[in-house]
Write an enzyme that holds these catalytic residues in place. Structure first.
Site, PDB file in Angstrom:
ATOM      1  N   HIS A  92      55.213  28.009 -29.636  1.00 55.72           N
ATOM      2  CA  HIS A  92      54.353  27.594 -28.518  1.00 55.72           C
ATOM      3  C   HIS A  92      53.294  26.591 -28.957  1.00 55.72           C
ATOM      4  O   HIS A  92      52.763  25.855 -28.129  1.00 55.72           O
ATOM      5  CB  HIS A  92      53.738  28.804 -27.797  1.00 55.72           C
ATOM      6  CG  HIS A  92      52.642  29.520 -28.532  1.00 55.72           C
ATOM      7  ND1 HIS A  92      52.831  30.701 -29.229  1.00 55.72           N
ATOM      8  CD2 HIS A  92      51.322  29.244 -28.645  1.00 55.72           C
ATOM      9  CE1 HIS A  92      51.682  31.114 -29.728  1.00 55.72           C
ATOM     10  NE2 HIS A  92      50.752  30.242 -29.389  1.00 55.72           N
ATOM     11  N   ASP A 228      58.852  33.319 -32.236  1.00 61.57           N
ATOM     12  CA  ASP A 228      57.868  32.289 -31.900  1.00 61.57           C
ATOM     13  C   ASP A 228      57.492  31.474 -33.135  1.00 61.57           C
ATOM     14  O   ASP A 228      56.417  31.638 -33.711  1.00 61.57           O
ATOM     15  CB  ASP A 228      56.633  32.942 -31.287  1.00 61.57           C
ATOM     16  CG  ASP A 228      55.746  31.946 -30.557  1.00 61.57           C
ATOM     17  OD1 ASP A 228      55.952  30.735 -30.727  1.00 61.57           O
ATOM     18  OD2 ASP A 228      54.849  32.380 -29.820  1.00 61.57           O
ATOM     19  N   SER A 656      46.995  31.391 -33.371  1.00 62.54           N
ATOM     20  CA  SER A 656      48.413  31.138 -33.141  1.00 62.54           C
ATOM     21  C   SER A 656      48.957  30.287 -34.281  1.00 62.54           C
ATOM     22  O   SER A 656      48.427  29.213 -34.567  1.00 62.54           O
ATOM     23  CB  SER A 656      48.623  30.402 -31.816  1.00 62.54           C
ATOM     24  OG  SER A 656      48.373  31.254 -30.726  1.00 62.54           O
TER      25      SER A 656
END
Length: 720
Positions: A92, A228, A656
């Site tokens: 992402h 991810d 992230s």
């Protein structure tokens, strides 16, 4: 805050830092700058299982983790995992770059992308990574010459000049960049020096059915089965220094890269997140949490729900729209679901009541101190009054982003307005042609990822919400006149201010831009869409923003005093500075949690869960050939592959892509999320339910080899 209080606050802070050796931190809470990992914090890390030294995390003389963990783009973290500049981060985080390279013919979002050699790696204009060179406390230099006799403007001006001077001096004669950031609510100023690389190329990305498996359904929740991750590479000039993109550039040779552990983990193991967490607000009073949970979040969630309904339907309607709106949908949905979990978590943890109890103790503590405690008591009362005033302004201020500039048509209008210059006749033809070409490139990039019909529907719901959710007495007279003449309920408003604007008509837009470049501002100002956005911008810039900033300015000063008071009251507690997108370390242990009565979650998921979820609903759709790979692996002698695990590390946005490391500093996974019940950790950390979610490195390696058929990438890594 009065100068005397400010000086006292810093003295208190310094004495507090000295006391670190006698203090005990709350379990697993904290995002620690490496400069504050002293004996007490280090002892806690060792007690949890850490086997290295503080110098292995941060050093300016020897390679350390700071050299391998980088700031990726504008808000993620990544890690260098080979001696050839190979980068690992979240899918992402790289989604925008993957989307930009995707077409219907080469749909890298849907099918994945794997470069089989260096020549196939894809350049990403505008993407940068920054590596921390050093950081230091420069509070005294930034406040040099400031005296109590100065008025606020004089103090601010001198402070700003000092900051600029200190930053410039720190990078003089180098190719580095510097920034100075506030720590401890502005009680300290720290210098951060970076080396920034501009040539970053896409190397590998799994298909959405792995990288985004679970979509909105699984976002922010546990158990999770999302792969991810994606891979990039840093390129540099032949001198190994940053350079603009060139085919002649070579892979960057880092000072340090992370070795990869393939031995696995077990419950209770030490874990550590290193990265660039974005923003936390752990020391706010209860009044701030009430504003977030009862006013701000509900309105923003409701508006984003309407926007997502439109976009999701558009993405289902055509393959082209699925590609166009993939990044936009992900951006909107991410915060939308996070805010829901945030409010839910604060209710479950009874965070507001807990803050209120702390404030009761605070009042009792400083009430006993007579005149010495007055400034601290006044600060808490000022916070109460300030947040009460902010309640009415919260939605008008936030809707500038949520309802006005959120429209892509706003970006086109704004870009056109920027073509206006004071002396257009002094512009030569070559300069004008260059500006027009640049303008067309920007507008085409907006058009590339939009559908006029979808944008029309989004315009209607956002401006309608702006109208309804902001009280009548706060709207400008011009906007109310527009509404009276062109009401929403008859569709006239959208027809006038969107359709008649013609911002998706290339013939009209290019012609208008040409006129504007020649000084014809009247053509732009006659455009109804420009008139609307100009009216809303004026209301924001002249009414909402100044009022919001004035209240916030007062809150900032009161918050500093309140924070200093909390330290004075709780001398046995270790306070860490809120996250501010600077290099931090958080540590904890692999652990499950109890979500609610009767629901207890284990700490790990496997590829069996992927097979169980596959094709059960839209967010879990998977190509039959890919499904077979998972089925074959699950039935093989080696069995299912671990996919994800949770641990008690304190994390937030910006983490992230952060590496999750074991006790030896080896890479065991990539952080990509938090559990839904624990998303309130930006405001209130509860060690019972706050968990970060990590994509297990063993699953990443399995996907690279078995889905990407890119064994050459694994061979680059140092496997242990």
């Amino acid at each position: 805050m009065p100068n005397l209080i400010r000086r006292f606050s810093r003295l208190l802070l310094l004495s507090f830092l000295v006391l670190f050796s006698r203090q005990i931190a709350f379990a697993d809470e904290g995002m620690w700058p490496p400069m504050l990992i002293n004996s007490a914090i280090f002892e806690q890390m060792k007690a949890k299982g850490f086997l290295l030294t503080p110098e292995s995390i941060y050093s300016t003389t020897n390679p350390s983790l700071k050299d391998a963990v980088v700031l990726f783009g504008r808000g993620c973290t990544a890690e260098i995992i080979s001696n050839q500049g190979l980068l690992l981060t979240n899918h992402h985080c790289g989604h925008g770059q993957i989307q930009s390279h995707s077409t219907i013919q080469n749909d890298y979002l849907q099918n994945g992308f794997w470069a089989k050699n260096r020549q196939e790696e894809l350049a990403n204009p505008g993407l940068t990574i920054s590596i921390l060179v050093r950081m230091e406390d420069v509070t005294q230099q930034c406040e040099a010459g400031i005296t109590p006799a100065m008025n606020p403007k004089e103090k601010n001006d001198l402070f700003a000049a000092n900051v600029k001077k200190v930053a410039a001096k720190s990078t003089e004669g180098t190719h580095y960049q510097a920034q100075i950031r506030p720590f401890f609510g502005g009680l300290q100023q720290w210098l951060l020096v970076y080396e920034t690389f501009q040539d970053i190329r896409l190397v590998g990305a799994p298909p959405n059915s792995i990288g985004k498996f679970g979509g909105d359904t699984d976002n922010w929740v546990w158990p999770r089965h999302t792969g991810d991750f994606c891979l990039f590479r840093i390129y540099a000039g032949k001198d190994n220094k940053p350079a603009a993109y060139s085919p002649d550039n070579v892979p960057y040779v880092p000072k340090k890269y992370l070795p990869v552990s393939t031995t696995g983990i077990k419950e209770g193991d030490f874990t550590m997140i290193v990265g660039y967490p974005g923003r936390t607000n752990e020391y706010l009073p209860s009044y701030a949490l009430e504003l977030v949970t009862k006013v701000s979040n509900p309105k923003k969630i409701a508006l984003r729900t309407k926007r997502l309904d439109i976009i999701n339907e558009a993405m289902r309607s055509s393959q082209l729209n699925r590609i166009k709106y993939s990044s936009t949908q992900a951006d909107i949905a991410n915060a939308w679901k996070k805010w829901q979990g945030e409010s839910l978590g604060m209710m479950k943890a009874d965070a507001i009541a807990s803050k209120q109890k702390t404030e009761e103790r605070y009042r009792a503590f400083f009430s006993q101190k007579g005149t010495e405690g007055k400034s601290y008591l006044d600060a808490l009362e000022d916070l109460k009054n300030g947040y009460s005033q902010l309640t009415k302004l919260s939605i008008p201020a936030q809707y500038q982003g949520e309802a006005v500039t959120a429209n892509d048509v706003y970006a086109i209008v704004n870009t056109t307005e920027k073509l206006l210059v004071r002396n257009p006749k002094q512009m030569d033809d070559a300069t004008r042609a260059k500006k027009l070409a640049d303008f067309k490139a920007i507008v085409r990039s907006v058009w590339k990822d939009t559908d006029p019909a979808v944008e029309r529907a989004l315009f209607e719901v956002t401006i309608s919400a702006y109208r309804k959710d902001i009280p009548d007495d706060m709207h400008s007279g011009n906007f109310l006149k527009m509404l009276e003449k062109n009401p929403f309920d008859k569709g006239q408003f959208v027809k006038t201010y969107f359709d008649e604007g013609k911002w998706f008509d290339s013939v009209y837009v290019w012609k208008l831009a040409g006129k504007v470049l020649k000084g014809d501002s009247s053509s732009l100002m006659k455009n109804p869409t420009w008139q609307l956005f100009h009216t809303l911008d004026q209301q924001f810039n002249t009414v909402f923003l100044p009022a919001y900033q004035k209240i916030n300015g007062g809150l900032e000063k009161s918050q500093q005093t309140f924070f200093t008071g909390l330290m004075e009251m709780d001398k046995s507690r270790t306070f860490y500075p809120d996250a501010n997108s600077t290099f931090r370390v958080a540590f904890g242990n692999v652990a499950g949690y109890t979500a609610k009565d009767g629901v207890k979650y284990d700490w790990q998921t496997h590829t069996t869960g992927i097979s169980e979820k596959a094709d059960t609903e839209l967010d879990f759709m998977m190509d039959p050939s890919l499904k077979k790979k998972f089925a074959d692996q699950n039935a093989s002698k080696t069995g299912p592959v671990p996919v994800a695990f949770i641990a008690s590390n304190h994390s937030t946005g910006g983490n992230s892509g952060s590496p999750v490391l074991n006790a030896k500093g080896e890479l065991i996974g990539v952080n990509f999320d938090r559990v839904w019940e624990g998303t309130m950790s930006d405001y209130y950390f509860d060690s019972r339910i706050c968990r970060n979610i990590t994509c297990d490195i063993r699953y990443i390696l399995w996907v690279i080899e078995n889905v990407g058929n890119s064994q050459h990438l694994v061979k680059e890594m140092e496997l242990r």
